[in-house]
Design a protein around this motif. Structure first.
Motif, PDB file in Angstrom:
ATOM      1  N   GLU A 104      27.819  18.731 -33.412  1.00  0.00           N
ATOM      2  CA  GLU A 104      27.839  19.332 -31.966  1.00  0.00           C
ATOM      3  C   GLU A 104      27.842  18.179 -30.836  1.00  0.00           C
ATOM      4  N   TYR A 105      26.816  17.101 -31.247  1.00  0.00           N
ATOM      5  CA  TYR A 105      26.777  16.169 -30.291  1.00  0.00           C
ATOM      6  C   TYR A 105      27.758  15.342 -30.187  1.00  0.00           C
ATOM      7  N   VAL A 106      28.470  14.922 -31.136  1.00  0.00           N
ATOM      8  CA  VAL A 106      29.616  14.122 -31.149  1.00  0.00           C
ATOM      9  C   VAL A 106      30.866  14.714 -30.379  1.00  0.00           C
ATOM     10  N   ILE A 107      30.786  16.160 -30.407  1.00  0.00           N
ATOM     11  CA  ILE A 107      31.961  16.803 -30.009  1.00  0.00           C
ATOM     12  C   ILE A 107      31.743  16.678 -28.261  1.00  0.00           C
TER      13      ILE A 107
ATOM     14  N   GLY B 267      35.993   8.263 -38.178  1.00  0.00           N
ATOM     15  CA  GLY B 267      35.035   8.741 -39.201  1.00  0.00           C
ATOM     16  C   GLY B 267      33.517   8.412 -38.799  1.00  0.00           C
ATOM     17  N   LEU B 268      32.766   9.321 -39.055  1.00  0.00           N
ATOM     18  CA  LEU B 268      31.072   9.062 -38.739  1.00  0.00           C
ATOM     19  C   LEU B 268      30.741   8.403 -39.949  1.00  0.00           C
ATOM     20  N   LEU B 269      30.274   7.120 -39.670  1.00  0.00           N
ATOM     21  CA  LEU B 269      29.676   6.203 -40.847  1.00  0.00           C
ATOM     22  C   LEU B 269      28.151   6.891 -41.232  1.00  0.00           C
ATOM     23  N   LYS B 270      27.866   6.721 -42.517  1.00  0.00           N
ATOM     24  CA  LYS B 270      28.601   6.060 -43.504  1.00  0.00           C
ATOM     25  C   LYS B 270      29.185   7.231 -44.523  1.00  0.00           C
ATOM     26  N   GLY B 271      28.950   8.496 -44.273  1.00  0.00           N
ATOM     27  CA  GLY B 271      29.435   9.466 -45.198  1.00  0.00           C
ATOM     28  C   GLY B 271      30.778   9.605 -45.252  1.00  0.00           C
ATOM     29  N   SER B 272      31.490   9.632 -44.215  1.00  0.00           N
ATOM     30  CA  SER B 272      32.738  10.008 -44.217  1.00  0.00           C
ATOM     31  C   SER B 272      33.727   8.782 -44.789  1.00  0.00           C
ATOM     32  N   VAL B 273      33.440   7.768 -45.020  1.00  0.00           N
ATOM     33  CA  VAL B 273      34.247   6.715 -45.509  1.00  0.00           C
ATOM     34  C   VAL B 273      35.154   6.843 -46.765  1.00  0.00           C
ATOM     35  N   ILE B 274      34.795   7.404 -47.528  1.00  0.00           N
ATOM     36  CA  ILE B 274      35.501   7.760 -48.831  1.00  0.00           C
ATOM     37  C   ILE B 274      36.538   8.715 -48.475  1.00  0.00           C
ATOM     38  N   PHE B 275      36.236   9.780 -48.037  1.00  0.00           N
ATOM     39  CA  PHE B 275      37.062  10.944 -47.703  1.00  0.00           C
ATOM     40  C   PHE B 275      38.082  10.463 -46.659  1.00  0.00           C
ATOM     41  N   LEU B 276      37.485   9.963 -45.801  1.00  0.00           N
ATOM     42  CA  LEU B 276      38.440   9.406 -44.489  1.00  0.00           C
ATOM     43  C   LEU B 276      39.660   8.624 -45.445  1.00  0.00           C
ATOM     44  N   SER B 277      39.247   7.587 -46.396  1.00  0.00           N
ATOM     45  CA  SER B 277      40.007   6.441 -46.763  1.00  0.00           C
ATOM     46  C   SER B 277      41.111   7.441 -47.489  1.00  0.00           C
TER      47      SER B 277
ATOM     48  N   GLY C  76      17.519  16.715 -36.577  1.00  0.00           N
ATOM     49  CA  GLY C  76      18.289  17.173 -35.418  1.00  0.00           C
ATOM     50  C   GLY C  76      18.277  16.014 -34.201  1.00  0.00           C
ATOM     51  N   ASP C  77      17.730  15.006 -34.555  1.00  0.00           N
ATOM     52  CA  ASP C  77      17.514  13.844 -33.502  1.00  0.00           C
ATOM     53  C   ASP C  77      18.609  12.873 -33.804  1.00  0.00           C
ATOM     54  N   VAL C  78      19.625  12.898 -32.955  1.00  0.00           N
ATOM     55  CA  VAL C  78      20.875  12.512 -33.093  1.00  0.00           C
ATOM     56  C   VAL C  78      20.791  11.181 -32.081  1.00  0.00           C
ATOM     57  N   LYS C  79      21.219   9.889 -33.035  1.00  0.00           N
ATOM     58  CA  LYS C  79      21.355   8.639 -32.270  1.00  0.00           C
ATOM     59  C   LYS C  79      22.672   8.120 -32.388  1.00  0.00           C
ATOM     60  N   ILE C  80      23.102   7.246 -31.360  1.00  0.00           N
ATOM     61  CA  ILE C  80      24.248   6.418 -31.567  1.00  0.00           C
ATOM     62  C   ILE C  80      24.028   4.998 -32.242  1.00  0.00           C
ATOM     63  N   LEU C  81      24.495   4.614 -33.223  1.00  0.00           N
ATOM     64  CA  LEU C  81      24.126   3.618 -33.689  1.00  0.00           C
ATOM     65  C   LEU C  81      25.309   2.539 -33.376  1.00  0.00           C
ATOM     66  N   LYS C  82      26.554   3.125 -33.447  1.00  0.00           N
ATOM     67  CA  LYS C  82      27.729   2.314 -33.305  1.00  0.00           C
ATOM     68  C   LYS C  82      28.633   3.204 -32.541  1.00  0.00           C
ATOM     69  N   ASP C  83      29.224   3.005 -31.538  1.00  0.00           N
ATOM     70  CA  ASP C  83      30.229   3.737 -30.722  1.00  0.00           C
ATOM     71  C   ASP C  83      31.804   3.381 -31.308  1.00  0.00           C
TER      72      ASP C  83
ATOM     73  N   PHE D  66      35.738   4.273 -36.150  1.00  0.00           N
ATOM     74  CA  PHE D  66      34.529   4.558 -36.697  1.00  0.00           C
ATOM     75  C   PHE D  66      33.469   4.865 -35.557  1.00  0.00           C
ATOM     76  N   MET D  67      32.472   5.723 -35.793  1.00  0.00           N
ATOM     77  CA  MET D  67      31.300   5.849 -35.000  1.00  0.00           C
ATOM     78  C   MET D  67      30.194   6.170 -36.046  1.00  0.00           C
ATOM     79  N   SER D  68      28.795   5.680 -35.559  1.00  0.00           N
ATOM     80  CA  SER D  68      27.985   5.667 -36.533  1.00  0.00           C
ATOM     81  C   SER D  68      26.660   6.324 -35.779  1.00  0.00           C
ATOM     82  N   VAL D  69      26.448   7.576 -36.274  1.00  0.00           N
ATOM     83  CA  VAL D  69      25.517   8.418 -35.549  1.00  0.00           C
ATOM     84  C   VAL D  69      24.571   8.874 -36.724  1.00  0.00           C
ATOM     85  N   SER D  70      23.259   8.662 -36.636  1.00  0.00           N
ATOM     86  CA  SER D  70      22.444   9.049 -37.628  1.00  0.00           C
ATOM     87  C   SER D  70      21.335  10.052 -37.305  1.00  0.00           C
ATOM     88  N   SER D  71      21.132  11.027 -38.130  1.00  0.00           N
ATOM     89  CA  SER D  71      19.738  11.894 -37.833  1.00  0.00           C
ATOM     90  C   SER D  71      19.071  12.000 -38.952  1.00  0.00           C
ATOM     91  N   TYR D  72      19.463  11.715 -40.146  1.00  0.00           N
ATOM     92  CA  TYR D  72      18.711  11.828 -41.466  1.00  0.00           C
ATOM     93  C   TYR D  72      17.622  10.902 -41.991  1.00  0.00           C
TER      94      TYR D  72
END
Ligand code: PRP
Ligand code: MN
Ligand code: MG
Length: 175
Positions: free
Chosen positions: A107-110, A38-48, A76-83, A62-68
């Motif tokens: 695209e970045y995570v793939i 799951g990509l944090l944090k948005g996916s947690v409810i759906f993933l569960s 469009g600026d993707v950062k890895i916050l937690k691998d 889980f992985m945390s990447v944020s761009s927003y």
């Protein structure tokens, strides 16, 4: 900003669709072990909710990447916050997202999972898809719902970090 919230997809429809996705995934993986990332944090409810429906050996990471940030549009600026914690080399990995918008995050995570982590079989699953906003062509294997180009919240999706806990999908409308 003054705004109102309008319902878009009710709780029962979301739950029903998640069950359908789970059946599709079970069929495709046919008893194989699957790493749901799951990509944090948005996916947690759906993933569960999704993993509870999956009758397969499931491993969660889980992985945390944020761009927003707190913006309502993608930078469009993707950062890895937690691998991820686990070694995904040679594994079946299903990336789980709440929404695919421009596709830049996915695209970045793939690319990172394939080239950086050596994932063997990589698929992607999202509760919501916003095709009108796509900037890059990413392959999404499992889609819950296609949604119009509006600001959607609930079921993990936030508006300035709020409303992730709504058990349904709604739209933010500026007044
Ligand atoms: C949102 C959403 C997806 C991504 C989709 O995450 O949860 O991960 O943006 O946008 P894209 O397709 O344009 O890249 P966000 O960065 O807001 O973080 P969050 O999951 O913590 O809310
Ligand atoms: Mn996200
Ligand atoms: Mg967000």
């Amino acid at each position: 900003m003054k705004y109102k919230i309008e319902n878009l997809i009710d709780k029962e429809s979301v739950e029903k669709r998640i069950k359908e996705l789970a059946r599709e995934i079970e069929r495709d993986y046919a008893g194989e072990e699957i790493y749901c990332v799951g990509l944090l944090k948005g996916s947690v409810i759906f993933l569960s909710d999704l993993v509870k429906e999956l009758n397969l050996p499931v491993i969660i990471d889980f992985m945390s990447v944020s761009s927003y940030g707190s913006e309502t549009v993608s930078s469009g600026d993707v950062k890895i916050l937690k691998d991820t914690d686990l070694d995904l080399r040679g594994k079946n990995v299903l990336i789980v997202e709440d929404i695919i918008d421009t596709g830049l995050t996915l695209e970045y995570v793939i690319k990172y999972f394939k080239e950086g982590k050596g994932v063997k079989n990589l698929r992607t699953c999202t509760l919501l898809n916003k095709p009108d906003r796509r900037k890059v062509d990413v392959k999404v294997d499992y889609i819950g719902f296609n949604v119009p180009d509006k600001f959607v919240i609930g079921y993990g999706l936030d508006y300035d970090q709020k409303y992730r806990n709504l058990p349904y999908i709604a739209v933010v409308i500026p007044e």
